[in-house]
Design a protein around this motif. Structure first.
Motif, PDB file in Angstrom:
ATOM      1  N   ILE A  10      -8.690  11.867   2.480  1.00 35.24           N
ATOM      2  CA  ILE A  10      -9.847  10.999   2.668  1.00 35.24           C
ATOM      3  C   ILE A  10     -10.162  10.978   4.170  1.00 35.24           C
ATOM      4  O   ILE A  10      -9.255  10.865   5.003  1.00 35.24           O
ATOM      5  N   PRO A  51      -3.699   7.277  -0.884  1.00 36.22           N
ATOM      6  CA  PRO A  51      -3.620   8.713  -0.653  1.00 36.22           C
ATOM      7  C   PRO A  51      -3.686   8.991   0.848  1.00 36.22           C
ATOM      8  O   PRO A  51      -4.089   8.116   1.634  1.00 36.22           O
ATOM      9  N   PHE A 105      -5.004   9.783   4.387  1.00 29.27           N
ATOM     10  CA  PHE A 105      -6.322   9.684   5.002  1.00 29.27           C
ATOM     11  C   PHE A 105      -6.202   9.903   6.502  1.00 29.27           C
ATOM     12  O   PHE A 105      -5.118   9.792   7.081  1.00 29.27           O
ATOM     13  N   SER A 143     -11.701  15.250   1.050  1.00 26.33           N
ATOM     14  CA  SER A 143     -12.058  15.018  -0.351  1.00 26.33           C
ATOM     15  C   SER A 143     -13.130  13.965  -0.524  1.00 26.33           C
ATOM     16  O   SER A 143     -13.876  13.974  -1.512  1.00 26.33           O
ATOM     17  N   ASP A 157     -10.925   7.634  -3.553  1.00 28.02           N
ATOM     18  CA  ASP A 157      -9.931   8.512  -4.161  1.00 28.02           C
ATOM     19  C   ASP A 157     -10.133   8.619  -5.668  1.00 28.02           C
ATOM     20  O   ASP A 157     -10.059   9.708  -6.245  1.00 28.02           O
ATOM     21  N   THR A 188     -11.109  12.119  -7.386  1.00 30.20           N
ATOM     22  CA  THR A 188     -10.189  12.648  -8.390  1.00 30.20           C
ATOM     23  C   THR A 188     -10.904  12.885  -9.713  1.00 30.20           C
ATOM     24  O   THR A 188     -10.705  13.915 -10.376  1.00 30.20           O
TER      25      THR A 188
END
Length: 333
Positions: A5, A33, A35, A110, A320, A324
């Motif tokens: 991220i 997640p 970052f 992402s 996230d 995903t």
């Protein structure tokens, strides 16, 4: 989903640097997640004593994230004083936003999370966009009208169909075409980002009691009902217009996935009242995932180590989740 991220730090004199750092502190407890923060790393050091790892490539982030907050530094922001915004800080915020957006557009990151900025400071340095949403939309090749702002908390999603305009201008701006455009993007966005294949859109009336069949205004009859009928004909679950004063209690919220509101405060007052510390702003209609914490720079408490990281954590988690879901469904990044 690939890549970390990417979080643009926002105005370095605001609370963005602190909330990002405190989110990193909560990475284990909140299962965050990896970052990376983009901005001037001195802004982090002014408000936090934790470990920072300078990175130059996003491929380095996963390796260092467990032990330090990764920071990708842009040109320095001059003399950073928390709570004291200046033009140098605004220029740093724009450079960070530009770089962070480009990294996500390229696929290196992402999803994009944008920290809070001061529009007043941005306008002083010649920033010509109403806000970060419009800037990101243009960089993604999307017309401003096709980028929809959705605010979300744990139990409520809202879309203001008009945003930062005077209340007196809302009736003229609330057209059938506007409602159709916002609703179509919203329905598609809920499916793409959250897997809600048949989202339920509830439309709040503009006037008290949704106009009382024209006694308190005709916008519901002349504009909103024809738009809702068209959406229903297209297979979208559109409901209303409904009396706004009874739409936001717990039982009512269970009957829809998003509240479509004619004007800014009609949407944001219930969201911020119910979920002030964990509200998220998500932009629908973009080819990338973009979220931001639903609060401002809070210059008044910047540097005092009082900033609550809840909304930043929620923005990271929602980004996230959406990234995903898109990856699993083989949807465009």
């Amino acid at each position: 989903m690939t890549g970390p991220i990417v979080i643009s730090m926002g105005d370095p004199a605001g609370i963005g640097p602190e909330t990002i750092a405190r989110a990193w502190d909560a990475r284990v407890d909140r299962a965050l997640p990896p970052f990376v923060a983009v901005g001037d790393r001195r802004a982090i050091a002014r408000v936090w004593d934790g470990p920072v790892a300078a990175v130059s490539d996003l491929r380095e982030v996963a390796d260092v994230f467990s032990g330090a907050l990764p920071v990708l530094t842009v040109e320095d922001a001059g003399e950073i004083v928390p709570g004291a915004p200046d033009p140098d800080g605004a220029r740093c915020a724009v450079r960070a936003l530009e770089l962070a957006t480009g990294l996500v557009r390229s696929g290196a990151g992402s999803a994009l999370v944008t920290g809070p900025v001061s529009k007043a400071q941005l306008y002083e340095i010649g920033f010509t966009y109403p806000g970060q949403t419009e800037f990101v939309a243009e960089r993604c090749g999307i017309a401003r009208a096709n980028a929809v702002m959705m605010l979300a908390g744990p139990g409520l999603r809202v879309v203001p169909m008009t945003t930062h305009v005077p209340l007196a201008d809302v009736p003229a701006l609330l057209t059938v075409e506007l409602i159709l455009a916002k609703a179509r993007v919203t329905a598609r966005g809920l499916a793409r980002n959250f897997g809600i294949e048949q989202p339920r859109l509830a439309f709040a009336g503009l006037n008290p009691h949704a106009g009382e069949n024209g006694a308190l205004g005709r916008e519901e009859i002349d504009v909103m009902r024809p738009a809702i009928a068209q959406l229903q004909a297209e297979g979208i679950d559109a409901r209303g217009p409904l009396a706004a004063d009874t739409m936001f209690h717990g039982r009512a919220r269970a009957d829809y996935d998003v509240a479509m509101c004619p004007y800014h405060d009609q949407a944001l007052v219930p969201l911020k009242t119910l979920f002030f510390d964990d509200g998220v702003n998500m932009t629908l209609g973009l080819p990338i995932v973009r979220t931001s914490p639903d609060h401002g720079t809070a210059f008044g408490i910047a540097g005092r180590r009082l900033a609550h990281p809840g909304a930043t954590i929620a923005a990271i988690l929602m980004a996230d989740q959406a990234a995903t879901h898109r990856a699993r469904q083989s949807l465009p990044a």
